[in-house]
Motif scaffolding. Structure first.
Motif, mmCIF file in Angstrom:
data_model
loop_
_atom_site.group_PDB
_atom_site.id
_atom_site.type_symbol
_atom_site.label_atom_id
_atom_site.label_comp_id
_atom_site.label_asym_id
_atom_site.label_seq_id
_atom_site.Cartn_x
_atom_site.Cartn_y
_atom_site.Cartn_z
ATOM 1 N N SER A 283 7.737 3.103 -1.313
ATOM 2 C CA SER A 283 6.798 3.437 -2.384
ATOM 3 C C SER A 283 7.490 4.104 -3.568
ATOM 4 O O SER A 283 6.823 4.708 -4.411
ATOM 5 C CB SER A 283 5.696 4.357 -1.848
ATOM 6 O OG SER A 283 6.264 5.565 -1.345
ATOM 7 N N VAL A 284 8.824 4.009 -3.626
ATOM 8 C CA VAL A 284 9.567 4.593 -4.741
ATOM 9 C C VAL A 284 9.452 3.675 -5.960
ATOM 10 O O VAL A 284 9.676 2.462 -5.836
ATOM 11 C CB VAL A 284 11.042 4.789 -4.366
ATOM 12 C CG1 VAL A 284 11.835 5.343 -5.551
ATOM 13 C CG2 VAL A 284 11.162 5.711 -3.172
ATOM 14 N N PRO A 285 9.096 4.187 -7.130
ATOM 15 C CA PRO A 285 8.989 3.324 -8.326
ATOM 16 C C PRO A 285 10.314 2.639 -8.642
ATOM 17 O O PRO A 285 11.399 3.190 -8.429
ATOM 18 C CB PRO A 285 8.594 4.313 -9.432
ATOM 19 C CG PRO A 285 7.975 5.464 -8.719
ATOM 20 C CD PRO A 285 8.697 5.585 -7.409
ATOM 21 N N ALA A 286 10.213 1.432 -9.127
ATOM 22 C CA ALA A 286 11.397 0.648 -9.450
ATOM 23 C C ALA A 286 11.809 0.869 -10.894
ATOM 24 O O ALA A 286 10.983 1.205 -11.754
ATOM 25 C CB ALA A 286 11.139 -0.834 -9.196
ATOM 26 N N GLU B 99 -1.747 3.496 -0.177
ATOM 27 C CA GLU B 99 -2.658 2.802 0.749
ATOM 28 C C GLU B 99 -2.843 1.347 0.334
ATOM 29 O O GLU B 99 -2.852 0.444 1.174
ATOM 30 C CB GLU B 99 -4.002 3.530 0.788
ATOM 31 C CG GLU B 99 -3.942 4.901 1.443
ATOM 32 C CD GLU B 99 -5.291 5.596 1.442
ATOM 33 O OE1 GLU B 99 -6.253 4.986 0.899
ATOM 34 O OE2 GLU B 99 -5.389 6.719 1.949
ATOM 35 N N LEU B 100 -3.021 1.115 -0.976
ATOM 36 C CA LEU B 100 -3.146 -0.263 -1.462
ATOM 37 C C LEU B 100 -1.868 -1.042 -1.208
ATOM 38 O O LEU B 100 -1.907 -2.219 -0.823
ATOM 39 C CB LEU B 100 -3.475 -0.251 -2.956
ATOM 40 C CG LEU B 100 -3.541 -1.620 -3.645
ATOM 41 C CD1 LEU B 100 -4.632 -2.478 -3.017
ATOM 42 C CD2 LEU B 100 -3.771 -1.459 -5.139
ATOM 43 N N LEU B 101 -0.735 -0.381 -1.397
ATOM 44 C CA LEU B 101 0.552 -1.032 -1.171
ATOM 45 C C LEU B 101 0.698 -1.441 0.288
ATOM 46 O O LEU B 101 1.158 -2.549 0.595
ATOM 47 C CB LEU B 101 1.686 -0.084 -1.575
ATOM 48 C CG LEU B 101 3.111 -0.643 -1.536
ATOM 49 C CD1 LEU B 101 3.247 -1.789 -2.519
ATOM 50 C CD2 LEU B 101 4.120 0.461 -1.876
ATOM 51 N N GLU C 207 -5.510 6.342 -10.635
ATOM 52 C CA GLU C 207 -5.363 6.300 -9.189
ATOM 53 C C GLU C 207 -4.337 7.327 -8.759
ATOM 54 O O GLU C 207 -3.303 7.499 -9.404
ATOM 55 C CB GLU C 207 -4.923 4.893 -8.743
ATOM 56 C CG GLU C 207 -5.914 3.798 -9.089
ATOM 57 C CD GLU C 207 -7.140 3.849 -8.209
ATOM 58 O OE1 GLU C 207 -7.078 4.535 -7.170
ATOM 59 O OE2 GLU C 207 -8.154 3.224 -8.570
ATOM 60 N N SER C 208 -4.600 7.998 -7.659
ATOM 61 C CA SER C 208 -3.642 8.949 -7.121
ATOM 62 C C SER C 208 -2.515 8.206 -6.432
ATOM 63 O O SER C 208 -2.689 7.066 -6.004
ATOM 64 C CB SER C 208 -4.342 9.886 -6.132
ATOM 65 O OG SER C 208 -4.789 9.149 -5.003
ATOM 66 N N PRO C 209 -1.327 8.832 -6.275
ATOM 67 C CA PRO C 209 -0.221 8.164 -5.574
ATOM 68 C C PRO C 209 -0.589 7.754 -4.161
ATOM 69 O O PRO C 209 -0.142 6.724 -3.675
ATOM 70 C CB PRO C 209 0.888 9.216 -5.607
ATOM 71 C CG PRO C 209 0.566 10.081 -6.788
ATOM 72 C CD PRO C 209 -0.919 10.117 -6.861
ATOM 73 N N CYS C 210 -1.427 8.573 -3.494
ATOM 74 C CA CYS C 210 -1.826 8.218 -2.126
ATOM 75 C C CYS C 210 -2.642 6.932 -2.103
ATOM 76 O O CYS C 210 -2.481 6.089 -1.215
ATOM 77 C CB CYS C 210 -2.624 9.373 -1.506
ATOM 78 S SG CYS C 210 -1.656 10.872 -1.238
#
Length: 267
Positions: free
Chosen positions: A98-101, A74-76, A67-70
Protein backbone atom coordinates in the motif's frame (compact mmCIF):
# COMPACT_ATOMS: atom_id res chain seq x y z
CA UNK A 1 -4.08 -19.25 -17.34
CA UNK A 2 -0.33 -19.46 -17.74
CA UNK A 3 1.38 -18.89 -14.35
CA UNK A 4 4.43 -16.60 -14.11
CA UNK A 5 6.86 -17.53 -11.29
CA UNK A 6 6.98 -13.99 -9.84
CA UNK A 7 4.49 -11.14 -10.16
CA UNK A 8 4.94 -7.58 -11.37
CA UNK A 9 2.52 -6.48 -8.63
CA UNK A 10 4.26 -5.26 -5.48
CA UNK A 11 3.46 -7.24 -2.34
CA UNK A 12 4.59 -7.06 1.26
CA UNK A 13 6.73 -9.84 2.69
CA UNK A 14 4.75 -13.06 3.37
CA UNK A 15 3.31 -13.49 6.87
CA UNK A 16 3.04 -16.88 8.57
CA UNK A 17 -0.59 -17.41 9.59
CA UNK A 18 -0.55 -20.88 11.14
CA UNK A 19 1.57 -24.00 11.47
CA UNK A 20 0.21 -27.54 11.35
CA UNK A 21 2.13 -30.14 13.41
CA UNK A 22 0.51 -33.55 13.24
CA UNK A 23 -3.18 -32.97 13.97
CA UNK A 24 -2.59 -29.74 15.90
CA UNK A 25 -2.67 -26.29 14.36
CA UNK A 26 -0.78 -23.46 16.09
CA UNK A 27 -0.52 -19.78 15.36
CA UNK A 28 2.85 -17.98 15.41
CA UNK A 29 3.55 -15.46 18.12
CA UNK A 30 3.23 -11.73 17.59
CA UNK A 31 7.02 -11.39 17.76
CA UNK A 32 7.43 -13.93 14.95
CA UNK A 33 4.93 -12.10 12.76
CA UNK A 34 6.59 -8.78 13.43
CA UNK A 35 10.00 -10.21 12.59
CA UNK A 36 8.68 -11.76 9.42
CA UNK A 37 6.75 -8.66 8.39
CA UNK A 38 9.38 -6.08 9.33
CA UNK A 39 9.35 -4.57 5.87
CA UNK A 40 5.55 -4.43 5.99
CA UNK A 41 5.63 -2.22 9.08
CA UNK A 42 8.37 -0.05 7.63
CA UNK A 43 6.41 0.38 4.40
CA UNK A 44 3.25 1.25 6.29
CA UNK A 45 5.09 3.86 8.35
CA UNK A 46 6.56 5.28 5.14
CA UNK A 47 3.11 5.55 3.60
CA UNK A 48 1.72 7.26 6.71
CA UNK A 49 4.67 9.68 6.76
CA UNK A 50 4.08 10.49 3.12
CA UNK A 51 0.42 11.25 3.86
CA UNK A 52 1.22 13.40 6.91
CA UNK A 53 3.91 15.31 5.02
CA UNK A 54 1.34 16.22 2.38
CA UNK A 55 -1.09 17.42 5.01
CA UNK A 56 1.56 19.50 6.84
CA UNK A 57 2.77 21.04 3.57
CA UNK A 58 -0.79 22.18 2.82
CA UNK A 59 -1.13 20.09 -0.32
CA UNK A 60 -4.30 20.86 -2.24
CA UNK A 61 -6.86 18.09 -1.92
CA UNK A 62 -7.46 15.94 -4.98
CA UNK A 63 -10.05 13.37 -5.93
CA UNK A 64 -9.94 10.51 -3.49
CA UNK A 65 -8.39 12.51 -0.59
CA UNK A 66 -11.75 12.40 1.16
CA UNK A 67 -11.13 8.71 1.62
CA UNK A 68 -9.03 7.70 4.59
CA UNK A 69 -5.88 5.59 4.00
CA UNK A 70 -7.58 2.66 5.72
CA UNK A 71 -10.52 2.82 3.30
CA UNK A 72 -8.11 2.88 0.35
CA UNK A 73 -6.25 -0.13 1.75
CA UNK A 74 -9.52 -2.04 2.19
CA UNK A 75 -10.49 -1.20 -1.40
CA UNK A 76 -7.01 -2.19 -2.54
CA UNK A 77 -7.31 -5.57 -0.81
CA UNK A 78 -10.73 -6.09 -2.44
CA UNK A 79 -9.38 -5.27 -5.91
CA UNK A 80 -6.18 -7.26 -5.37
CA UNK A 81 -6.90 -9.94 -2.77
CA UNK A 82 -4.02 -11.23 -0.61
CA UNK A 83 -2.22 -14.30 -1.87
CA UNK A 84 -2.42 -17.40 0.33
CA UNK A 85 -0.57 -20.69 0.05
CA UNK A 86 0.38 -23.66 2.16
CA UNK A 87 3.88 -25.12 2.27
CA UNK A 88 5.35 -27.76 4.58
CA UNK A 89 2.35 -27.55 6.88
CA UNK A 90 2.60 -23.75 7.18
CA UNK A 91 -0.08 -21.33 5.98
CA UNK A 92 1.31 -18.09 4.50
CA UNK A 93 -0.43 -14.92 3.40
CA UNK A 94 0.96 -12.02 1.37
CA UNK A 95 -0.90 -8.73 1.07
CA UNK A 96 -0.51 -6.20 -1.70
CA UNK A 97 1.76 -3.26 -0.94
CA UNK A 98 0.00 0.00 0.00
CA UNK A 99 3.03 2.29 -0.37
CA UNK A 100 2.36 5.11 -2.90
CA UNK A 101 4.27 4.78 -6.14
CA UNK A 102 6.60 7.36 -7.64
CA UNK A 103 7.55 8.21 -11.22
CA UNK A 104 10.64 6.05 -10.78
CA UNK A 105 8.45 3.08 -9.80
CA UNK A 106 6.43 3.47 -13.02
CA UNK A 107 9.60 3.63 -15.11
CA UNK A 108 10.97 0.58 -13.30
CA UNK A 109 7.70 -1.26 -13.94
CA UNK A 110 7.94 -0.60 -17.68
CA UNK A 111 11.56 -1.71 -17.73
CA UNK A 112 10.82 -4.86 -15.75
CA UNK A 113 7.91 -5.67 -18.09
CA UNK A 114 10.20 -5.46 -21.12
CA UNK A 115 12.81 -7.63 -19.37
CA UNK A 116 10.22 -10.27 -18.47
CA UNK A 117 8.89 -10.35 -22.03
CA UNK A 118 12.39 -11.01 -23.35
CA UNK A 119 13.35 -13.53 -20.68
CA UNK A 120 10.18 -15.61 -21.10
CA UNK A 121 10.37 -15.36 -24.92
CA UNK A 122 6.88 -13.91 -25.27
CA UNK A 123 5.53 -13.53 -28.78
CA UNK A 124 5.33 -10.00 -30.12
CA UNK A 125 2.30 -10.76 -32.30
CA UNK A 126 -0.54 -13.23 -32.27
CA UNK A 127 -1.94 -15.10 -29.29
CA UNK A 128 0.52 -15.52 -26.43
CA UNK A 129 -0.44 -16.60 -22.91
CA UNK A 130 2.85 -15.36 -21.47
CA UNK A 131 2.43 -11.84 -22.90
CA UNK A 132 -1.20 -11.74 -21.80
CA UNK A 133 -0.30 -12.74 -18.20
CA UNK A 134 2.53 -10.20 -17.96
CA UNK A 135 0.37 -7.35 -19.23
CA UNK A 136 -2.40 -8.44 -16.85
CA UNK A 137 0.05 -8.24 -13.95
CA UNK A 138 1.27 -4.84 -15.18
CA UNK A 139 -2.34 -3.58 -15.28
CA UNK A 140 -2.93 -4.90 -11.74
CA UNK A 141 0.17 -3.01 -10.57
CA UNK A 142 -1.16 0.18 -12.18
CA UNK A 143 -4.48 -0.40 -10.40
CA UNK A 144 -2.56 -0.73 -7.13
CA UNK A 145 -0.65 2.50 -7.71
CA UNK A 146 -3.76 4.47 -8.73
CA UNK A 147 -6.00 3.08 -5.97
CA UNK A 148 -3.58 4.21 -3.23
CA UNK A 149 -3.84 7.83 -4.35
CA UNK A 150 -7.42 7.84 -5.67
CA UNK A 151 -9.97 5.18 -4.71
CA UNK A 152 -12.49 6.25 -7.38
CA UNK A 153 -9.98 5.80 -10.19
CA UNK A 154 -8.97 2.45 -8.76
CA UNK A 155 -12.60 1.28 -8.70
CA UNK A 156 -13.06 2.42 -12.31
CA UNK A 157 -9.92 0.61 -13.40
CA UNK A 158 -11.15 -2.47 -11.54
CA UNK A 159 -14.42 -2.36 -13.52
CA UNK A 160 -12.45 -1.94 -16.75
CA UNK A 161 -10.32 -4.95 -15.81
CA UNK A 162 -13.43 -7.05 -15.15
CA UNK A 163 -14.96 -5.99 -18.48
CA UNK A 164 -11.75 -6.82 -20.32
CA UNK A 165 -11.61 -10.20 -18.59
CA UNK A 166 -15.24 -10.86 -19.51
CA UNK A 167 -14.55 -9.93 -23.14
CA UNK A 168 -11.45 -12.12 -23.27
CA UNK A 169 -13.38 -15.01 -21.69
CA UNK A 170 -16.13 -14.57 -24.28
CA UNK A 171 -13.64 -14.59 -27.13
CA UNK A 172 -11.97 -17.64 -25.61
CA UNK A 173 -15.30 -19.48 -25.42
CA UNK A 174 -16.03 -18.59 -29.04
CA UNK A 175 -12.53 -19.74 -30.02
CA UNK A 176 -12.92 -23.04 -28.14
CA UNK A 177 -16.38 -23.52 -29.68
CA UNK A 178 -14.96 -22.91 -33.15
CA UNK A 179 -12.10 -25.28 -32.41
CA UNK A 180 -14.56 -27.96 -31.30
CA UNK A 181 -16.70 -27.33 -34.40
CA UNK A 182 -13.61 -27.54 -36.59
CA UNK A 183 -12.56 -30.75 -34.86
CA UNK A 184 -16.00 -32.26 -35.47
CA UNK A 185 -15.88 -31.19 -39.11
CA UNK A 186 -12.38 -32.64 -39.47
CA UNK A 187 -13.55 -35.91 -37.86
CA UNK A 188 -16.54 -36.11 -40.21
CA UNK A 189 -14.29 -35.35 -43.19
CA UNK A 190 -11.88 -38.06 -42.04
CA UNK A 191 -14.73 -40.54 -41.72
CA UNK A 192 -15.99 -39.61 -45.18
CA UNK A 193 -12.51 -40.04 -46.61
CA UNK A 194 -12.25 -43.45 -44.95
CA UNK A 195 -15.65 -44.42 -46.38
CA UNK A 196 -14.59 -43.19 -49.83
CA UNK A 197 -11.36 -45.15 -49.55
CA UNK A 198 -13.30 -48.29 -48.58
CA UNK A 199 -15.70 -47.73 -51.50
CA UNK A 200 -12.78 -47.20 -53.90
CA UNK A 201 -11.09 -50.35 -52.60
CA UNK A 202 -14.32 -52.32 -53.01
CA UNK A 203 -14.78 -51.01 -56.56
CA UNK A 204 -11.15 -51.88 -57.33
CA UNK A 205 -11.78 -55.43 -56.13
CA UNK A 206 -14.93 -55.62 -58.24
CA UNK A 207 -13.00 -54.30 -61.23
CA UNK A 208 -10.34 -56.97 -60.75
CA UNK A 209 -13.02 -59.64 -60.49
CA UNK A 210 -14.69 -58.37 -63.69
CA UNK A 211 -11.36 -58.30 -65.48
CA UNK A 212 -10.69 -61.87 -64.37
CA UNK A 213 -14.12 -62.93 -65.59
CA UNK A 214 -13.51 -61.19 -68.94
CA UNK A 215 -10.18 -62.97 -69.24
CA UNK A 216 -11.80 -66.33 -68.47
CA UNK A 217 -14.61 -65.65 -70.93
CA UNK A 218 -12.09 -64.73 -73.63
CA UNK A 219 -10.18 -67.94 -72.96
CA UNK A 220 -13.41 -69.98 -73.10
CA UNK A 221 -14.44 -68.17 -76.28
CA UNK A 222 -11.10 -68.87 -77.95
CA UNK A 223 -11.25 -72.53 -76.89
CA UNK A 224 -14.84 -72.88 -78.08
CA UNK A 225 -13.92 -71.19 -81.38
CA UNK A 226 -11.05 -73.60 -81.96
CA UNK A 227 -13.23 -76.63 -81.17
CA UNK A 228 -15.99 -75.31 -83.41
CA UNK A 229 -13.50 -74.75 -86.21
CA UNK A 230 -12.10 -78.27 -85.86
CA UNK A 231 -15.60 -79.74 -85.77
CA UNK A 232 -16.54 -77.73 -88.88
CA UNK A 233 -13.40 -78.85 -90.73
CA UNK A 234 -14.10 -82.46 -89.77
CA UNK A 235 -17.69 -82.25 -90.99
CA UNK A 236 -16.61 -80.59 -94.24
CA UNK A 237 -14.04 -83.32 -94.79
CA UNK A 238 -16.69 -86.00 -94.19
CA UNK A 239 -19.09 -84.31 -96.57
CA UNK A 240 -16.39 -84.04 -99.23
CA UNK A 241 -15.60 -87.74 -98.85
CA UNK A 242 -19.30 -88.60 -99.02
CA UNK A 243 -19.74 -86.46 -102.14
CA UNK A 244 -16.70 -88.09 -103.72
CA UNK A 245 -18.05 -91.56 -102.89
CA UNK A 246 -21.45 -90.67 -104.30
CA UNK A 247 -19.83 -89.29 -107.46
CA UNK A 248 -17.91 -92.54 -107.93
CA UNK A 249 -21.06 -94.54 -107.31
CA UNK A 250 -22.98 -92.49 -109.87
CA UNK A 251 -20.17 -92.87 -112.37
CA UNK A 252 -20.09 -96.61 -111.77
CA UNK A 253 -23.83 -96.89 -112.29
CA UNK A 254 -23.60 -94.79 -115.43
CA UNK A 255 -20.93 -97.09 -116.78
CA UNK A 256 -23.04 -100.13 -115.99
CA UNK A 257 -26.07 -98.56 -117.61
CA UNK A 258 -24.08 -97.71 -120.73
CA UNK A 259 -22.80 -101.28 -120.95
CA UNK A 260 -26.33 -102.68 -120.61
CA UNK A 261 -27.61 -100.37 -123.31
CA UNK A 262 -24.74 -101.25 -125.62
CA UNK A 263 -25.36 -105.03 -125.27
CA UNK A 264 -29.07 -104.54 -125.93
CA UNK A 265 -28.36 -102.78 -129.24
CA UNK A 266 -26.07 -105.60 -130.43
CA UNK A 267 -28.74 -108.14 -129.86
Amino acid sequence: MFQIPSSLVKYYNPILISTTTGNQQTKPSIETNLATAGLNATSAISALSHHLAGVVAGRAPVAGDSESPCDNIELLNSLLPPREWKKDGEMWVQKVCSVPATTTDVANLEEELDVRLRELHARETGLCLIRRELYSQCFDELIRQVTISCAERGMLLGKIREELQTTITGYQEVYESNMAFGARKALLAKQRIENFEKTVQKLEEQKQEIRQKIKELKTDSETTGKLQKRRQMSEESKRAEEIERLKKQVQYQRNELSAILASSKKQ
